[in-house]
Design a protein around this motif. Structure first.
Motif, PDB file in Angstrom:
ATOM      1  N   ALA A 337      54.365  24.236  67.000  1.00 24.26           N
ATOM      2  CA  ALA A 337      53.925  24.379  65.608  1.00 24.26           C
ATOM      3  C   ALA A 337      53.230  23.139  65.068  1.00 24.26           C
ATOM      4  O   ALA A 337      52.973  23.048  63.870  1.00 24.26           O
ATOM      5  CB  ALA A 337      55.116  24.727  64.713  1.00 24.26           C
ATOM      6  N   ALA A 338      52.908  22.199  65.931  1.00 25.53           N
ATOM      7  CA  ALA A 338      52.271  20.948  65.490  1.00 25.53           C
ATOM      8  C   ALA A 338      50.759  21.130  65.410  1.00 25.53           C
ATOM      9  O   ALA A 338      49.995  20.512  66.168  1.00 25.53           O
ATOM     10  CB  ALA A 338      52.630  19.810  66.432  1.00 25.53           C
ATOM     11  N   ALA A 339      50.319  22.004  64.513  1.00 25.56           N
ATOM     12  CA  ALA A 339      48.887  22.266  64.341  1.00 25.56           C
ATOM     13  C   ALA A 339      48.690  22.993  63.026  1.00 25.56           C
ATOM     14  O   ALA A 339      49.616  23.615  62.488  1.00 25.56           O
ATOM     15  CB  ALA A 339      48.349  23.111  65.496  1.00 25.56           C
ATOM     16  N   SER A 340      47.453  22.922  62.493  1.00 22.34           N
ATOM     17  CA  SER A 340      47.137  23.697  61.291  1.00 22.34           C
ATOM     18  C   SER A 340      47.087  25.177  61.651  1.00 22.34           C
ATOM     19  O   SER A 340      46.808  25.549  62.798  1.00 22.34           O
ATOM     20  CB  SER A 340      45.799  23.245  60.710  1.00 22.34           C
ATOM     21  OG  SER A 340      44.768  23.410  61.662  1.00 22.34           O
ATOM     22  N   TRP A 341      47.340  26.007  60.663  1.00 24.50           N
ATOM     23  CA  TRP A 341      47.431  27.444  60.904  1.00 24.50           C
ATOM     24  C   TRP A 341      46.086  28.115  60.648  1.00 24.50           C
ATOM     25  O   TRP A 341      45.563  28.086  59.553  1.00 24.50           O
ATOM     26  CB  TRP A 341      48.511  28.054  60.005  1.00 24.50           C
ATOM     27  CG  TRP A 341      49.895  27.607  60.384  1.00 24.50           C
ATOM     28  CD1 TRP A 341      50.627  26.633  59.788  1.00 24.50           C
ATOM     29  CD2 TRP A 341      50.672  28.083  61.483  1.00 24.50           C
ATOM     30  NE1 TRP A 341      51.832  26.481  60.438  1.00 24.50           N
ATOM     31  CE2 TRP A 341      51.889  27.366  61.490  1.00 24.50           C
ATOM     32  CE3 TRP A 341      50.471  29.057  62.466  1.00 24.50           C
ATOM     33  CZ2 TRP A 341      52.891  27.581  62.429  1.00 24.50           C
ATOM     34  CZ3 TRP A 341      51.472  29.275  63.409  1.00 24.50           C
ATOM     35  CH2 TRP A 341      52.670  28.543  63.383  1.00 24.50           C
ATOM     36  N   LEU A 342      45.529  28.754  61.676  1.00 25.57           N
ATOM     37  CA  LEU A 342      44.264  29.460  61.529  1.00 25.57           C
ATOM     38  C   LEU A 342      44.395  30.655  60.588  1.00 25.57           C
ATOM     39  O   LEU A 342      43.410  31.096  60.000  1.00 25.57           O
ATOM     40  CB  LEU A 342      43.766  29.929  62.903  1.00 25.57           C
ATOM     41  CG  LEU A 342      43.444  28.809  63.914  1.00 25.57           C
ATOM     42  CD1 LEU A 342      43.020  29.400  65.247  1.00 25.57           C
ATOM     43  CD2 LEU A 342      42.381  27.880  63.381  1.00 25.57           C
ATOM     44  N   LEU A 343      45.607  31.162  60.428  1.00 22.77           N
ATOM     45  CA  LEU A 343      45.804  32.290  59.524  1.00 22.77           C
ATOM     46  C   LEU A 343      45.507  31.921  58.068  1.00 22.77           C
ATOM     47  O   LEU A 343      45.319  32.806  57.231  1.00 22.77           O
ATOM     48  CB  LEU A 343      47.219  32.840  59.651  1.00 22.77           C
ATOM     49  CG  LEU A 343      48.392  31.894  59.343  1.00 22.77           C
ATOM     50  CD1 LEU A 343      48.767  31.911  57.876  1.00 22.77           C
ATOM     51  CD2 LEU A 343      49.616  32.274  60.193  1.00 22.77           C
ATOM     52  N   ASP A 344      45.468  30.616  57.758  1.00 18.00           N
ATOM     53  CA  ASP A 344      45.159  30.173  56.399  1.00 18.00           C
ATOM     54  C   ASP A 344      43.685  30.332  56.050  1.00 18.00           C
ATOM     55  O   ASP A 344      43.271  29.994  54.937  1.00 18.00           O
ATOM     56  CB  ASP A 344      45.554  28.703  56.218  1.00 18.00           C
ATOM     57  CG  ASP A 344      47.045  28.528  55.996  1.00 18.00           C
ATOM     58  OD1 ASP A 344      47.703  29.507  55.617  1.00 18.00           O
ATOM     59  OD2 ASP A 344      47.553  27.405  56.203  1.00 18.00           O
ATOM     60  N   LEU A 345      42.888  30.845  57.000  1.00 20.43           N
ATOM     61  CA  LEU A 345      41.451  30.978  56.786  1.00 20.43           C
ATOM     62  C   LEU A 345      41.003  32.431  56.669  1.00 20.43           C
ATOM     63  O   LEU A 345      39.808  32.709  56.623  1.00 20.43           O
ATOM     64  CB  LEU A 345      40.692  30.292  57.924  1.00 20.43           C
ATOM     65  CG  LEU A 345      41.018  28.809  58.120  1.00 20.43           C
ATOM     66  CD1 LEU A 345      40.290  28.256  59.351  1.00 20.43           C
ATOM     67  CD2 LEU A 345      40.643  27.997  56.889  1.00 20.43           C
ATOM     68  N   GLY A 346      41.948  33.349  56.632  1.00 21.89           N
ATOM     69  CA  GLY A 346      41.550  34.746  56.564  1.00 21.89           C
ATOM     70  C   GLY A 346      42.702  35.651  56.210  1.00 21.89           C
ATOM     71  O   GLY A 346      43.712  35.220  55.656  1.00 21.89           O
ATOM     72  N   LEU A 347      42.551  36.933  56.557  1.00 25.31           N
ATOM     73  CA  LEU A 347      43.493  37.965  56.127  1.00 25.31           C
ATOM     74  C   LEU A 347      44.640  38.169  57.093  1.00 25.31           C
ATOM     75  O   LEU A 347      45.713  38.616  56.690  1.00 25.31           O
ATOM     76  CB  LEU A 347      42.747  39.303  55.970  1.00 25.31           C
ATOM     77  CG  LEU A 347      41.533  39.318  55.048  1.00 25.31           C
ATOM     78  CD1 LEU A 347      40.788  40.636  55.191  1.00 25.31           C
ATOM     79  CD2 LEU A 347      41.959  39.113  53.607  1.00 25.31           C
ATOM     80  N   GLN A 348      44.425  37.905  58.361  1.00 23.95           N
ATOM     81  CA  GLN A 348      45.389  38.296  59.384  1.00 23.95           C
ATOM     82  C   GLN A 348      46.364  37.169  59.711  1.00 23.95           C
ATOM     83  O   GLN A 348      45.957  36.012  59.866  1.00 23.95           O
ATOM     84  CB  GLN A 348      44.664  38.696  60.672  1.00 23.95           C
ATOM     85  CG  GLN A 348      43.808  39.933  60.559  1.00 23.95           C
ATOM     86  CD  GLN A 348      43.070  40.190  61.868  1.00 23.95           C
ATOM     87  OE1 GLN A 348      41.953  39.726  62.055  1.00 23.95           O
ATOM     88  NE2 GLN A 348      43.710  40.921  62.759  1.00 23.95           N
ATOM     89  N   THR A 349      47.625  37.536  59.888  1.00 26.72           N
ATOM     90  CA  THR A 349      48.600  36.606  60.457  1.00 26.72           C
ATOM     91  C   THR A 349      48.567  36.712  61.978  1.00 26.72           C
ATOM     92  O   THR A 349      48.490  35.709  62.678  1.00 26.72           O
ATOM     93  CB  THR A 349      50.009  36.915  59.926  1.00 26.72           C
ATOM     94  OG1 THR A 349      50.001  36.803  58.502  1.00 26.72           O
ATOM     95  CG2 THR A 349      51.033  35.938  60.497  1.00 26.72           C
ATOM     96  N   SER A 350      48.610  37.921  62.476  1.00 24.84           N
ATOM     97  CA  SER A 350      48.446  38.144  63.916  1.00 24.84           C
ATOM     98  C   SER A 350      46.966  38.334  64.206  1.00 24.84           C
ATOM     99  O   SER A 350      46.305  39.167  63.602  1.00 24.84           O
ATOM    100  CB  SER A 350      49.227  39.390  64.352  1.00 24.84           C
ATOM    101  OG  SER A 350      50.601  39.229  64.118  1.00 24.84           O
ATOM    102  N   ARG A 351      46.458  37.545  65.132  1.00 26.09           N
ATOM    103  CA  ARG A 351      45.026  37.583  65.444  1.00 26.09           C
ATOM    104  C   ARG A 351      44.839  37.505  66.948  1.00 26.09           C
ATOM    105  O   ARG A 351      45.496  36.716  67.624  1.00 26.09           O
ATOM    106  CB  ARG A 351      44.287  36.400  64.782  1.00 26.09           C
ATOM    107  CG  ARG A 351      44.400  36.372  63.276  1.00 26.09           C
ATOM    108  CD  ARG A 351      43.873  35.076  62.681  1.00 26.09           C
ATOM    109  NE  ARG A 351      42.434  34.944  62.819  1.00 26.09           N
ATOM    110  CZ  ARG A 351      41.831  34.060  63.607  1.00 26.09           C
ATOM    111  NH1 ARG A 351      42.544  33.242  64.350  1.00 26.09           N
ATOM    112  NH2 ARG A 351      40.524  33.996  63.656  1.00 26.09           N
ATOM    113  N   GLY A 352      43.922  38.315  67.468  1.00 26.77           N
ATOM    114  CA  GLY A 352      43.640  38.287  68.890  1.00 26.77           C
ATOM    115  C   GLY A 352      42.811  37.075  69.283  1.00 26.77           C
ATOM    116  O   GLY A 352      42.209  36.398  68.451  1.00 26.77           O
TER     117      GLY A 352
END
Length: 490
Positions: A337-352
């Motif tokens: 978890a030592a990283a920024s969350w890509l989910l903060d840039l869009g709608l999806q929490t789960s992303r392919g």
């Protein structure tokens, strides 16, 4: 033993998987010899309406059934003469990457792992292609509709004079207004509806004879709305309309937006990647000045579906639009978890893991090759337009800018209704024959056919086949008894 979903016999699985890959390669290599499309027989359609499977079946059996039913009746967009809708023609490298991404299994909502870093790398490459600054933000999406929705969400929130995420639309002091040409893609109407603004908030601006937004009409509409109590928020300029491939006057719109303090969003899902073509990149001048940009690698880069992208010039505005702290997603100093969350840039929490296929295809082919192929498709569209202009029974309906051509078969002596019926029948017969796939559309009130030549397999010979087949089909229908009074075929 504990049950898992892994094969009981790894050797048998490997043999079946290798056979499937070999067949996919063979089918792709022989695409030109196959019909563009063929109707699905009733028996095949019925076979895809089965009860829920309760017990296991051998993988060989499942694969055989898939080839006989599903994989034998595709849409056809991988074929060199599929020009019906604007979509890419896919590639085996991208398909292989999709398999490897599924094997990797990573969730691209975020985390400290290589798949997330691959997405960041791909976003950096796409920013460079688009001419956006290195510090801009971006995220991969399912396609242009999601990319445009994300961009318009950020534009809406930044234009509001309140904390819209906290207070909601009811707290807006004035209603927001968005502007786009009358040729804008339908996903933008869906976006403003989903954003709670309603279709009335999207004001369509008239276009000129070349289907480009009328800049004077835009300026007048903004001034009129200010006087009427609206808050102008965003102009949606189109870099390649889906109907004709027209490009709005981007430099003039950028100047107007700066002067009026409006967000400039560019929908570049059709044309943005033409910046890769040395001969045509000038057509996109001004696009790099946008506050946000939507583009689609699954179109002109021929990445298998799904692969869209949105770029946001102001990374903090992007985060303000979507970032959300959740206790179960706390970042940590070390570990996964030592990283920024890509989910903060869009709608999806789960992303392919969409990035891998873009990464692999760009690495394998290089952008110069993509630029040459995109440029060739644009040149082929102009060549097709020249062929149409040279045929007395064919009529061009709009100027050609990118790789979309709108035209109709017009033998003379028919009214508008009969011409529409005739051209629709030509289109369907060519599809059913498996010869060429055109779509139909309406340009400034005139119905006709449309060729969207976004296809890395298309050759100039394919254009000749298409025009010859079109004329032969039209001539046969007319000689069969169609008159000016007929509105349907007997």
């Amino acid at each position: 033993m504990t049950e898992t979903l892994d094969p009981d016999d790894w050797g048998a699985f490997a043999r079946a998987a290798h056979a499937a890959l070999d067949r996919a390669i063979t089918e792709t290599a022989s695409l030109r010899a196959r019909p563009v499309w063929r109707p699905m027989p009733d028996g095949v359609r019925a076979a895809l309406r089965q009860p829920l499977p309760q017990q296991p079946q051998a993988l060989d059996t499942v694969l055989d059934e898939a080839w006989q039913t599903i994989l034998s009746y595709p849409m056809g967009n991988t074929h060199p003469r599929f020009w019906m809708w604007y979509m890419g023609a896919s590639s085996l490298t991208g398909a292989l990457a999709d398999f490897l991404a599924a094997f990797d299994g990573s969730n691209l909502g975020g985390g400290n792992h290589a798949a997330a870093e691959t997405e960041r790398q791909v976003i950096d490459w796409l920013k460079e292609i688009a001419g956006f600054p290195s510090g801009a933000s971006g995220t991969l999406t399912s396609g242009g509709s999601a990319a445009n929705l994300i961009a318009l969400t950020v534009a809406r929130n930044e234009a509001a004079e309140i904390d819209l995420r906290a207070e909601g639309l009811a707290a807006l002091p004035r209603p927001l207004r968005f502007y786009a040409s009358d040729q804008v893609h339908g996903c933008h109407q869906k976006a403003v509806e989903l954003l709670g603004l309603g279709n009335r908030a999207l004001r369509r601006i008239p276009t000129d004879a070349a289907c480009r937004m009328d800049i004077a009409a835009l300026a007048e509409a903004i001034a009129e709305d200010r006087r009427a109590g609206w808050q102008p928020a965003c102009v949606i300029a189109t870099a390649g309309t889906v109907n004709t491939g027209a490009i709005d006057p981007l430099p003039a719109i950028a100047d107007l937006c700066r002067g009026e303090g409006l967000w400039l969003h560019v929908d570049g899902c059709i044309g943005a990647l033409a910046r890769l073509s040395a001969d045509h990149r000038h057509l996109l001048d001004g696009m790099e000045r946008a506050d946000s940009l939507a583009l689609d690698p699954h179109k002109s880069l021929h990445v298998p579906f799904e692969a869209g992208c949105v770029l946001i010039r102001d990374p903090q505005a992007h985060l303000r639009g979507f970032a959300l702290h959740s206790e179960y997603l706390d970042p940590s100093a070390r570990g996964i978890a030592a990283a920024s969350w890509l989910l903060d840039l869009g709608l999806q929490t789960s992303r392919g893991f969409r990035a891998l296929k873009i990464w692999m295809m760009l690495k394998e082919q290089g952008v110069d090759r993509f630029g040459r192929i995109i440029g060739r498709n644009i040149d082929q569209a102009h060549l097709l337009a020249a062929r149409i202009n040279g045929e007395p029974r064919l009529e061009l309906l709009a100027p050609v800018t990118l790789d979309i051509v709108c035209f109709r078969y017009n033998p003379g002596g028919l009214d508008a209704e009969a011409l529409e019926t005739l051209n629709t029948e030509i289109m369907m017969r060519l599809q059913e024959a498996g010869t060429v796939a055109f779509s139909d559309t309406t340009v400034h009130g005139v119905h006709g056919l449309r060729a969207a030549i976004c296809n890395h397999r298309t050759t100039d010979e394919d254009l000749d086949i298409a025009v010859s087949s079109l004329l032969a089909t039209g001539d046969a229908l007319v000689s069969g008894g169609l008159t000016a009074q007929d509105t349907i075929f007997q």
